[in-house]
Design a protein around this motif. Sequence first.
Motif, short mmCIF file in Angstrom:
data_model
loop_
_atom_site.label_atom_id
_atom_site.label_comp_id
_atom_site.label_asym_id
_atom_site.label_seq_id
_atom_site.Cartn_x
_atom_site.Cartn_y
_atom_site.Cartn_z
N LEU A 131 0.83 -1.21 0.00
CA LEU A 131 0.00 0.00 0.00
C LEU A 131 0.86 1.25 0.00
O LEU A 131 0.58 2.22 -0.71
CB LEU A 131 -0.91 0.02 1.23
CG LEU A 131 -2.03 -1.01 1.28
CD1 LEU A 131 -2.79 -0.88 2.59
CD2 LEU A 131 -2.97 -0.83 0.10
N TYR A 135 0.22 3.80 -3.02
CA TYR A 135 -0.48 5.06 -2.75
C TYR A 135 0.46 6.13 -2.20
O TYR A 135 -0.01 7.18 -1.77
CB TYR A 135 -1.64 4.82 -1.79
CG TYR A 135 -2.67 3.88 -2.36
CD1 TYR A 135 -3.54 4.31 -3.36
CD2 TYR A 135 -2.75 2.56 -1.93
CE1 TYR A 135 -4.48 3.45 -3.89
CE2 TYR A 135 -3.69 1.69 -2.46
CZ TYR A 135 -4.55 2.14 -3.45
OH TYR A 135 -5.48 1.28 -3.98
N PHE A 137 2.18 6.32 0.52
CA PHE A 137 1.96 6.63 1.94
C PHE A 137 3.17 6.15 2.73
O PHE A 137 3.76 5.11 2.43
CB PHE A 137 0.73 5.88 2.46
CG PHE A 137 -0.51 6.72 2.54
CD1 PHE A 137 -1.15 7.15 1.38
CD2 PHE A 137 -1.06 7.07 3.76
CE1 PHE A 137 -2.32 7.91 1.45
CE2 PHE A 137 -2.21 7.84 3.84
CZ PHE A 137 -2.84 8.25 2.69
N ILE A 139 3.48 4.62 5.89
CA ILE A 139 2.61 4.01 6.90
C ILE A 139 3.35 3.81 8.20
O ILE A 139 4.46 3.31 8.23
CB ILE A 139 2.05 2.68 6.38
CG1 ILE A 139 1.19 2.95 5.14
CG2 ILE A 139 1.24 1.98 7.46
CD1 ILE A 139 0.65 1.72 4.47
N LEU B 102 -7.05 3.42 4.33
CA LEU B 102 -5.70 3.92 4.53
C LEU B 102 -5.87 5.41 4.82
O LEU B 102 -6.47 6.13 4.03
CB LEU B 102 -4.94 3.70 3.23
CG LEU B 102 -3.50 4.10 3.08
CD1 LEU B 102 -2.64 3.53 4.19
CD2 LEU B 102 -2.98 3.61 1.72
N VAL B 111 -8.02 6.75 1.79
CA VAL B 111 -8.00 5.95 0.57
C VAL B 111 -8.74 4.64 0.80
O VAL B 111 -8.44 3.93 1.76
CB VAL B 111 -6.55 5.64 0.14
CG1 VAL B 111 -6.54 4.71 -1.06
CG2 VAL B 111 -5.78 6.92 -0.15
N ASP B 112 -9.72 4.34 -0.04
CA ASP B 112 -10.33 3.01 -0.05
C ASP B 112 -9.39 2.09 -0.82
O ASP B 112 -9.01 2.43 -1.95
CB ASP B 112 -11.66 3.03 -0.80
CG ASP B 112 -12.75 3.78 -0.06
OD1 ASP B 112 -12.50 4.23 1.07
OD2 ASP B 112 -13.84 3.92 -0.63
N TYR B 113 -9.03 0.97 -0.26
CA TYR B 113 -8.22 0.06 -1.05
C TYR B 113 -8.82 -1.34 -1.04
O TYR B 113 -9.46 -1.74 -0.07
CB TYR B 113 -6.77 0.03 -0.55
CG TYR B 113 -6.55 -0.70 0.74
CD1 TYR B 113 -6.59 -0.03 1.95
CD2 TYR B 113 -6.30 -2.07 0.76
CE1 TYR B 113 -6.39 -0.69 3.13
CE2 TYR B 113 -6.10 -2.75 1.94
CZ TYR B 113 -6.16 -2.05 3.13
OH TYR B 113 -5.96 -2.72 4.31
N THR B 114 -8.60 -2.04 -2.11
CA THR B 114 -9.02 -3.44 -2.16
C THR B 114 -7.83 -4.34 -2.45
O THR B 114 -7.98 -5.55 -2.55
CB THR B 114 -10.09 -3.66 -3.24
OG1 THR B 114 -9.63 -3.07 -4.46
CG2 THR B 114 -11.41 -3.02 -2.85
#
Lengths: 157, 157
Positions: A131, A135, A137, A139, B102, B111-114
């Motif tokens: 992720l 994206y 990020f 984290i 996220l 952020v929507d993540y799949t």
Amino acid sequence: MPRGNCRGQGWWHGKFQGCGYRLTAGREAILDILSKSEGHLSAEDIYMKVHPKYPNVGLTTIYRTLDVLSNLGMVSKLDFGDRRARYELAEGPKGAHHHHHLVCTDCNKVVDYTDFIDDEVELLRETEKGLGAKYNFKITNHIIQFYGLCNKCSAKK
Amino acid sequence: MPRGNCRGQGWWHGKFQGCGYRLTAGREAILDILSKSEGHLSAEDIYMKVHPKYPNVGLTTIYRTLDVLSNLGMVSKLDFGDRRARYELAEGPKGAHHHHHLVCTDCNKVVDYTDFIDDEVELLRETEKGLGAKYNFKITNHIIQFYGLCNKCSAKK
DNA sequence: TTGTTAATGGAAACCATTTTCATTAAGGAG
DNA sequence: CTCCTTAATGAAAATGGTTTCCATTAACAA
Ligand SMILES: [Mn+2]
Ligand SMILES: [Mn+2]
Ligand SMILES: [Zn+2]
Ligand SMILES: [Zn+2]
């Protein structure tokens, strides 16, 4: 030979030095309570426990200190959906006691669990990496919580 | 032939019937807004969007309705740590669009993540089963969220 | 159409947390 | 050790999302 009111001997002493924070009685009192208590304390819980020994530490300071400790990574701020933040010591110097939480939505009972923690942590690490890259990020933290009814509450229905 | 003010034709119509809930203008307005909006709306966001078309629906009803919808499983109540609940439609009748979140701790971007969702869901299912058995919990729900800094916010520092 | 009672809106209450501001004291400089 | 700067503090007031109260309205079963 230590003086009577000697402070600054806790394992957390060094943590403050490097960050420009001052080591105060209130901060020590809170860390002291947190390290001696089991469970997930609200700011007011902590205030109640600190008060008898340090009657001159106010609730405001509890909030402010928890914020500092949380930013330093020494304390975890938790949310179990009961509309008040709860706190627990993140890690002693001993090392990891990483765990996640299982919460009863009816009576608010909270279970610390470490079962499956290795699989969880491994998946989380991978996911974080993926992720973060996708994206952009950086984290720093994650939450996993399970919600449901404990046996008492599910019997009650 | 449908009358002008004909209501009760949405896919959610049936959901209310079985549960003894009445189908009111306010409830339809809220479901309508949620199904047309992207993102994670606060109660007040929803109020603002509902108000122009239904000026006689109050904020109190928004809260009450979101609570009902949340209990019915039609809406998910979310917490991103910004001190106000946020809501999103759980699932249309079409089926799953299960995702996790996220969150940027600085600007609150979500952020929507799949990505990785299949591995996550599989692990979650196993974990749920294991925890449910061990701790006698009837698990109904889970949260996974990652926190960190988005690229903008991490550049800003 | 009517009656029961769930649902509603507006105002007030709630309450965990934050802000304000005058006062105190931690800890470095000398 | 003493001074000095300024971070930290306590008490009280403010904040603001959410809930409660209560008189009124309207969904829907009969
Ligand atoms: Mn815990
Ligand atoms: Mn989402
Ligand atoms: Zn329970
Ligand atoms: Zn950001």
